[in-house]
Design an enzyme around this catalytic site. Sequence first.
Site, PDB file in Angstrom:
ATOM      1  N   HIS A 308       0.850  -1.194   0.000  1.00 44.80           N
ATOM      2  CA  HIS A 308       0.000   0.000   0.000  1.00 44.80           C
ATOM      3  C   HIS A 308       0.880   1.236   0.000  1.00 44.80           C
ATOM      4  O   HIS A 308       1.926   1.257   0.658  1.00 44.80           O
ATOM      5  CB  HIS A 308      -0.915   0.004   1.234  1.00 44.80           C
ATOM      6  N   ASP A 365      -7.863  -4.338  -0.416  1.00 46.32           N
ATOM      7  CA  ASP A 365      -8.419  -4.603  -1.747  1.00 46.32           C
ATOM      8  C   ASP A 365      -8.357  -6.084  -2.105  1.00 46.32           C
ATOM      9  O   ASP A 365      -9.223  -6.599  -2.812  1.00 46.32           O
ATOM     10  CB  ASP A 365      -7.657  -3.798  -2.803  1.00 46.32           C
TER      11      ASP A 365
END
Length: 445
Positions: A308, A365
């Site tokens: 991320h 995600d």
Amino acid sequence: MAMGETAILQYRGKNYELPVVVGTENEPAIDIRQLRAQSGLITLDDGYGNTGACESAITFIDGETGVLRYRGYPIEELAEKSNFIESAYLLIFGELPSAAQLKEFRKLLSDHEFIHEDLRHNFEGFPPNAHPMAILSAMINAVGCFQSQVVQPSDAESFTVAAARLMSKVRTIAAASYKKSIGRPMIYPRHDLYYTANFLHMMFSKPYQNYEPDPEVVRAMDLILLLHADHEQNCSTSTVRMVGSARANLWAAVAAGVCALWGPLHGGANQEVIEMLSQIHASGQSVESFIIKAKDKHSNTRLMGFGHRVYKNFDPRARIIKQACDAVLKKLGIHDPLLEIAKKLEETALRDPYFIERKLYPNVDFYSGIIMRAIGIPVNMFTVMFAIGRIPGWIAHWREVQTTPNARINRPRQVYQGAVQRSYVPIEQREWAAPQTLSSATASR
């Protein structure tokens, strides 16, 4: 905001003192608001990676240690003890609601769950293959036209109604856009269902058969919305704030946020996870061979859903949603080859020193895409789910911009790198030249 220390900038033999602002979580920032007036300098920061565009009291992130808090409350506690609507109330209004406030807010959500019947014709104007995010953005603006009065963010009662109206109608629009995309009639909401269950009903019910959502599925979907409710100054939230700084209304600002979220570099990550899994399955290659390619810097293979930009450690939302993912897959008893590949990919990557050393852990995600696929939500609706969850954060940020004293319209500066002053050349005197491409124009600087 605390101020005390100063930073010294030296330029052309002169020193400039710049105040240092310290946030409530001890984050220091150099205040450059008077820099240009004092020195003629501006700052250059492509992508705003080191620029604080505002002061905000909504969400705190510490990417180094994996911390996410809504209004001071750890995301882990909210995920365990709260729900999407209660957390949405917290984000929008600043405090957790009392039982009476939560009941009233839920009532407002139910009262405003329908869209005006005239708007049904708007859906007919979109082609069958229109992306649901395009429909969502356009319809949010259209619904705003039916808002009889301008939302006054300082008027608690009118703002509360407006926030509930937007949150409630967005899910109805989203479900209707899905039905439009598959050529089926729009399903009306049910007054007896809470927010998330009602959305699933509108998504999956048929005129002749109601979809009765499983409580485990509802909880997982509610958790996805809660975990996406806000995430500080990301691309779409910054868009909402920028549009709002022009005093654009709430509907217009949120519609702009939807468009920003639609970008594949922002809201499409969970969709890319499923596309990656589909490619692995279609190719017939093993997870182990895919991992080897992903680690090869000369390969074009990318491992989606890991790592991320903000979190340099484990994404705190991923830890939470993984448990929900495991529970949903077990409850539904789904045997999906893509989900099996995802499990193997997760297990292999979490044991591999290459990913461990680089702190490339599965992010939110990765798991949210798997859950939504298991529930039956189509891939082109994944980003729409993200948008529904992010609505409370967008509303909160829009209101914060509107109620900030002496707020100014956002107007970034630039460092100009184009042609210097030149004289106009009459058309008969111009020589033909091939248009410059972006790369050649950049190279000529």
